[in-house]
Scaffold this motif. Structure first.
Motif, PDB file in Angstrom:
ATOM      1  N   LYS A  61      -4.930   3.891  -4.513  1.00 16.05           N
ATOM      2  CA  LYS A  61      -6.176   4.531  -4.914  1.00 16.05           C
ATOM      3  C   LYS A  61      -6.251   4.740  -6.418  1.00 16.05           C
ATOM      4  N   SER A  62      -5.103   4.847  -7.084  1.00 14.24           N
ATOM      5  CA  SER A  62      -5.093   5.062  -8.530  1.00 14.24           C
ATOM      6  C   SER A  62      -3.965   4.248  -9.150  1.00 14.24           C
ATOM      7  N   PRO A  63      -4.195   3.672 -10.342  1.00 11.51           N
ATOM      8  CA  PRO A  63      -3.123   2.961 -11.026  1.00 11.51           C
ATOM      9  C   PRO A  63      -2.202   3.893 -11.801  1.00 11.51           C
ATOM     10  N   ALA A  68       7.400   2.609  -7.936  1.00  8.45           N
ATOM     11  CA  ALA A  68       8.060   1.308  -7.956  1.00  8.45           C
ATOM     12  C   ALA A  68       9.347   1.363  -7.140  1.00  8.45           C
ATOM     13  N   MET A  69       9.688   0.224  -6.556  1.00  8.90           N
ATOM     14  CA  MET A  69      10.953   0.025  -5.862  1.00  8.90           C
ATOM     15  C   MET A  69      11.595  -1.223  -6.449  1.00  8.90           C
ATOM     16  N   ILE A  70      12.908  -1.182  -6.642  1.00  5.51           N
ATOM     17  CA  ILE A  70      13.577  -2.294  -7.316  1.00  5.51           C
ATOM     18  C   ILE A  70      14.856  -2.687  -6.586  1.00  5.51           C
ATOM     19  N   ALA A  71      15.104  -3.999  -6.526  1.00 12.01           N
ATOM     20  CA  ALA A  71      16.360  -4.564  -6.043  1.00 12.01           C
ATOM     21  C   ALA A  71      16.657  -5.788  -6.901  1.00 12.01           C
ATOM     22  N   HIS A  72      17.904  -6.258  -6.877  1.00 15.76           N
ATOM     23  CA  HIS A  72      18.244  -7.366  -7.768  1.00 15.76           C
ATOM     24  C   HIS A  72      18.567  -8.647  -7.019  1.00 15.76           C
ATOM     25  N   LEU A  73      18.060  -9.746  -7.575  1.00 15.13           N
ATOM     26  CA  LEU A  73      18.226 -11.075  -6.991  1.00 15.13           C
ATOM     27  C   LEU A  73      19.561 -11.716  -7.349  1.00 15.13           C
ATOM     28  N   ASP A  74      20.165 -11.290  -8.444  1.00 14.80           N
ATOM     29  CA  ASP A  74      21.401 -11.923  -8.900  1.00 14.80           C
ATOM     30  C   ASP A  74      22.607 -11.400  -8.139  1.00 14.80           C
ATOM     31  N   VAL A 213      -1.195   5.705  -4.773  1.00 15.91           N
ATOM     32  CA  VAL A 213      -1.125   5.116  -6.119  1.00 15.91           C
ATOM     33  C   VAL A 213      -0.604   3.687  -5.980  1.00 15.91           C
ATOM     34  N   ASP A 214      -0.752   2.912  -7.044  1.00 16.95           N
ATOM     35  CA  ASP A 214      -0.214   1.548  -7.035  1.00 16.95           C
ATOM     36  C   ASP A 214       1.280   1.576  -6.735  1.00 16.95           C
ATOM     37  N   LEU A 215       1.720   0.569  -5.991  1.00 15.23           N
ATOM     38  CA  LEU A 215       3.133   0.448  -5.650  1.00 15.23           C
ATOM     39  C   LEU A 215       3.638  -0.898  -6.144  1.00 15.23           C
ATOM     40  N   PHE A 216       4.643  -0.857  -7.015  1.00 19.65           N
ATOM     41  CA  PHE A 216       5.232  -2.076  -7.563  1.00 19.65           C
ATOM     42  C   PHE A 216       6.544  -2.387  -6.852  1.00 19.65           C
ATOM     43  N   ASP A 236       2.914   2.819 -16.774  1.00 20.87           N
ATOM     44  CA  ASP A 236       2.191   3.531 -15.716  1.00 20.87           C
ATOM     45  C   ASP A 236       3.109   3.950 -14.568  1.00 20.87           C
ATOM     46  N   ILE A 237       4.301   3.375 -14.510  1.00 19.83           N
ATOM     47  CA  ILE A 237       5.221   3.697 -13.416  1.00 19.83           C
ATOM     48  C   ILE A 237       5.874   5.039 -13.682  1.00 19.83           C
ATOM     49  N   ALA A 238       5.677   5.975 -12.750  1.00 23.17           N
ATOM     50  CA  ALA A 238       6.217   7.326 -12.912  1.00 23.17           C
ATOM     51  C   ALA A 238       7.513   7.531 -12.150  1.00 23.17           C
ATOM     52  N   SER A 239       7.726   6.767 -11.085  1.00 20.12           N
ATOM     53  CA  SER A 239       8.934   6.943 -10.282  1.00 20.12           C
ATOM     54  C   SER A 239       9.480   5.583  -9.871  1.00 20.12           C
ATOM     55  N   LEU A 240      10.801   5.492  -9.829  1.00 20.88           N
ATOM     56  CA  LEU A 240      11.476   4.232  -9.542  1.00 20.88           C
ATOM     57  C   LEU A 240      12.595   4.489  -8.535  1.00 20.88           C
TER      58      LEU A 240
END
Length: 383
Positions: A61-63, A68-74, A213-216, A236-240
């Protein structure tokens, strides 16, 4: 909306496909392309950095104040240090892992003239030749070498075939999916984390979930050498939330079942508010969890903070037995984490002030200290 149902068949199939693609740090182009293909199939928009880190987005609903959620490919790997006179290759590790787990590994060596197969062996590999010395040779990268599966008798043959200092080496994962839902393989760190991101996306897309909010969804390509999420976030990312492995070993509280929430790693404590939110979501959604602290471990979030991003960070992990070796996990942990991530994705934003990078004290959160005398007044000495 509470946690969503996870397609565990999709999760497992995705993990198997990821494990089949070699991606040691420094040689990740192929797996980046595979990840982009799946993101396109799921319908997510994305951007890719010049080196290959991926940032995909599900609009909310809002940017502002995005999540964000993160994982690594390497993955871990190795690199050619020297062409040896005996026609074998001297190695150095890519990432931090023991030569104890390198001994006996089947590998692929990537040269400018093509890929070759081979085996990492101790210098004294034959018991029929070295007898008990096989068992007393020290464990170190100086005491292993790579035998190439080609007709090679010396370093000149290596040069003729195209081998060179710096060639990158992928270690075979040798995965096994058991009937009782254990998964044993190299590189579950962090191919399992990547599979979890895709399973979370799939559930959100399938349920047409509404996000506040936007989810990356972020895929880094150099976590094993400490760079990780240093260059792919937005302001714009507030939490990771980092998804990675937790170590099930003596002295640790991690488990191969349920969600293990990291309270701190060697870089220090994770954000109190974001971590507490994840704990609360586990309790509200009947998701098994435990907490742990990792003294010899850091993740993508540390790289992001060191790069200067002012972002709240948290770590959720799947318990791994024998991390950075022949790792073992259980599907129960993978499903539990994906359920938690879906519950988090649709949960309301609690700290509205996080929409802006800077602001006044208004709306700033408070940590409970009811039983603490925060600012005790000095006691006047009696006369």
């Amino acid at each position: 909306m509470s946690r969503l149902t996870i397609d565990t068949v999709y999760l497992k199939d995705t993990l198997a496909e990821l494990l089949s693609i070699a991606s040691p740090t420094g040689y990740t182009d192929t797996i980046v392309r595979a990840a982009v293909g799946e993101l396109r199939r799921l319908g997510l928009e994305m951007e890719i950095t010049r080196r290959g880190a991926i940032r995909a987005r599900l609009p909310g609903k809002s940017p502002l104040g995005a999540r964000a959620m993160i994982a690594h490919l390497d993955t871990l790997g190795a690199q050619v240090k020297m062409l040896k006179p005996n026609g074998r290759l001297e190695l150095v590790p890519v990432g931090n892992w023991s030569a104890r787990f390198a001994e006996g590994a089947r590998v692929t060596i990537f040269t400018d003239k093509g890929a070759y197969r081979g085996t990492i062996l101790p210098l004294k590999a034959s018991g029929h030749t070295f007898n008990e010395e096989v068992d007393t040779q020290p464990v170190s990268w100086d005491n292993v070498e790579l035998r190439v599966d080609a007709i090679i008798k010396d370093q000149y043959d290596l040069e003729r075939l195209g081998f060179a200092v710096g060639d990158l080496i992928a270690i075979d994962p040798a995965p096994e999916f058991t009937d009782n839902d254990f998964i044993v393989s190299r590189h579950l760190d962090d191919k399992a984390g990547v599979a979890l991101l895709f399973a979370t996306m799939e559930a959100l897309v399938r349920n047409d979930a509404e996000l506040p909010v936007d989810l990356f969804f972020i895929f880094s390509i150099a976590e094993e050498i400490g760079i990780g999420g240093a260059s792919v976030l937005t302001d714009d990312i507030a939490s990771l939330i980092t998804i990675d492995n937790g170590t099930t070993a003596p002295g640790q509280n991690s488990s191969e079942f349920g969600v293990t929430i990291g309270m701190a790693d060697q870089a220090g404590p994770f954000d109190w508010h974001l971590t507490q939110k994840l704990v609360k979501l586990c309790e509200e959604n009947d998701i098994r969890y435990q907490k742990d602290i990792f003294k010899y471990y850091r993740s993508d979030s540390a790289a992001a903070l060191e790069a200067g991003y002012d972002v709240r960070t948290a770590l959720v992990t799947f318990g791994v037995d024998a991390s950075h070796g022949y790792e073992r996990i259980h599907m129960h942990a993978l499903r539990s984490i994906a359920e938690l991530l879906t519950a988090y994705a649709v949960s309301p934003v609690e700290i509205g002030r996080d929409r802006e990078m800077m602001g006044s004290i208004a709306g700033f959160p408070t940590q409970p200290m009811e039983d603490a005398d925060v600012f005790p007044r000095p006691v006047k000495p009696q006369v």
